[in-house]
Design a protein around this motif. Sequence first.
Motif, mmCIF file in Angstrom:
data_model
loop_
_atom_site.group_PDB
_atom_site.id
_atom_site.type_symbol
_atom_site.label_atom_id
_atom_site.label_comp_id
_atom_site.label_asym_id
_atom_site.label_seq_id
_atom_site.Cartn_x
_atom_site.Cartn_y
_atom_site.Cartn_z
ATOM 1 N N ASN A 57 0.862 -1.188 0.000
ATOM 2 C CA ASN A 57 0.000 0.000 0.000
ATOM 3 C C ASN A 57 0.887 1.223 0.000
ATOM 4 O O ASN A 57 1.639 1.452 0.939
ATOM 5 N N GLY A 58 0.815 1.984 -1.074
ATOM 6 C CA GLY A 58 1.600 3.203 -1.206
ATOM 7 C C GLY A 58 0.863 4.385 -0.599
ATOM 8 O O GLY A 58 -0.039 4.240 0.232
ATOM 9 N N ARG A 59 1.203 5.536 -1.051
ATOM 10 C CA ARG A 59 0.566 6.767 -0.552
ATOM 11 C C ARG A 59 -0.927 6.737 -0.807
ATOM 12 O O ARG A 59 -1.372 6.318 -1.864
ATOM 13 N N GLY A 60 -1.665 7.146 0.162
ATOM 14 C CA GLY A 60 -3.114 7.217 0.033
ATOM 15 C C GLY A 60 -3.775 5.849 -0.071
ATOM 16 O O GLY A 60 -4.904 5.740 -0.528
ATOM 17 N N GLY A 61 -3.064 4.806 0.341
ATOM 18 C CA GLY A 61 -3.628 3.460 0.296
ATOM 19 C C GLY A 61 -3.675 2.844 -1.095
ATOM 20 O O GLY A 61 -4.312 1.812 -1.294
#
Length: 130
Positions: free
Chosen positions: A97-101
């Motif tokens: 999960n990267g930025r902002g999910g």
Amino acid sequence: MPCPCGRGIRLSDCCGRFLDGGAAASTPEDLMRSRYTAFVLGDAPYLLRTWHSSARPDSLELDSGTRWTGLEVLRTTGGGFLHTEGTVEFRAHYVDNGRGGVVQEHVMQENSRFVREDGTWLYLDAAGGR
């Protein structure tokens, strides 16, 4: 359950026997595959046990947000019956999960070095990871 290492056989007949201590890896490739499986299953104690003492961290905390999705073995060198060293080059695919999910797909490529000590194969280090 199929083994996560990608050989297409049951976990218990493949890497599971190494993780549970029922057998020892007979080649660097077997050890690398079992270590990948340990990452998939979150088995940090196995990873530490199979790490050479000269490079082993004191502890290992695995990222619960990483999901390992596939393994490709690209090339092996050494690791035969009379060898004390070997390498395994591989690609490990994973998502996190990267930025902002936002789910992001990644590939880690590494040429891992292994040494045999007292008849047991151990992971030493990465010789050129990307």
